[in-house]
Write a protein that holds these residues in place. Structure first.
Motif, mmCIF file in Angstrom:
data_model
loop_
_atom_site.group_PDB
_atom_site.id
_atom_site.type_symbol
_atom_site.label_atom_id
_atom_site.label_comp_id
_atom_site.label_asym_id
_atom_site.label_seq_id
_atom_site.Cartn_x
_atom_site.Cartn_y
_atom_site.Cartn_z
ATOM 1 N N LEU A 6 151.109 34.935 94.348
ATOM 2 C CA LEU A 6 150.687 34.094 95.751
ATOM 3 C C LEU A 6 151.048 35.282 97.604
ATOM 4 N N LYS A 7 151.482 35.786 97.165
ATOM 5 C CA LYS A 7 151.850 36.324 98.755
ATOM 6 C C LYS A 7 150.532 37.515 99.483
ATOM 7 N N ALA A 12 145.431 35.381 105.443
ATOM 8 C CA ALA A 12 144.301 35.129 105.489
ATOM 9 C C ALA A 12 143.753 36.123 106.572
ATOM 10 N N GLN A 13 144.265 36.063 107.445
ATOM 11 C CA GLN A 13 143.580 36.534 108.747
ATOM 12 C C GLN A 13 143.372 38.255 108.594
ATOM 13 N N ASN A 14 144.231 38.609 107.918
ATOM 14 C CA ASN A 14 144.240 40.244 107.676
ATOM 15 C C ASN A 14 143.493 40.800 106.152
ATOM 16 N N CYS A 15 143.360 39.771 105.607
ATOM 17 C CA CYS A 15 142.194 40.204 104.207
ATOM 18 C C CYS A 15 141.132 40.324 104.242
ATOM 19 N N PRO A 16 141.026 41.309 103.745
ATOM 20 C CA PRO A 16 139.446 41.863 103.805
ATOM 21 C C PRO A 16 138.059 41.641 103.516
ATOM 22 N N VAL A 17 138.808 40.729 102.220
ATOM 23 C CA VAL A 17 137.496 40.406 101.972
ATOM 24 C C VAL A 17 137.218 38.798 102.837
#
Length: 122
Positions: A6-7, A12-17
């Motif tokens: 889950l981590k 979310a801001q740095n999640c590439p997708v």
């Protein structure tokens, strides 16, 4: 184990997708990309005529966003009146097979999704 899984979704801001999908997953960007892939080179007014329901302002914002991400190329000619053309970049072209797969999936499943929505809203 589940906590570690889950981590990876926490930032979310740095999640590439998520970051990339947010940019071209809006109301207009995918349509602009599909048009440019099909026709190859379009001028602003040609894009605006092809997408009748988009405002000129929203089209300009969409094109700037796609250009900022390197998905399209804007070519301006030093002519009077000024002429500006838009085309897919190599990065944009590399995205198109994935978008086309999503379009195919959406076309295949759209009717069932609409039925699910209707049943849910009853």
């Amino acid at each position: 184990m589940m906590e570690n899984s889950l981590k990876k979704y926490a930032d979310a801001q740095n999640c590439p997708v998520r970051n990339v999908l947010d940019r071209f997953g809006d109301k207009w960007s995918t349509l602009v990309l599909l048009l440019l892939e099909e026709v190859e080179v379009l001028r602003f007014n040609e894009l605006h005529k092809a997408i009748e329901t988009i405002s000129q302002k929203m089209l300009a914002v969409t094109l700037k966003s796609l250009e900022a991400d390197g998905l399209i190329i804007r070519k301006q000619y030093q002519e009077i009146p000024p002429r500006v053309e838009y085309m897919l970049s190599a990065r944009g072209a590399s995205l198109m097979p994935h978008i086309k797969s999503l379009v195919q999936w959406a076309n295949t499943n759209f009717e069932a999704i609409e039925q699910s929505r209707e049943a849910y809203n009853r």
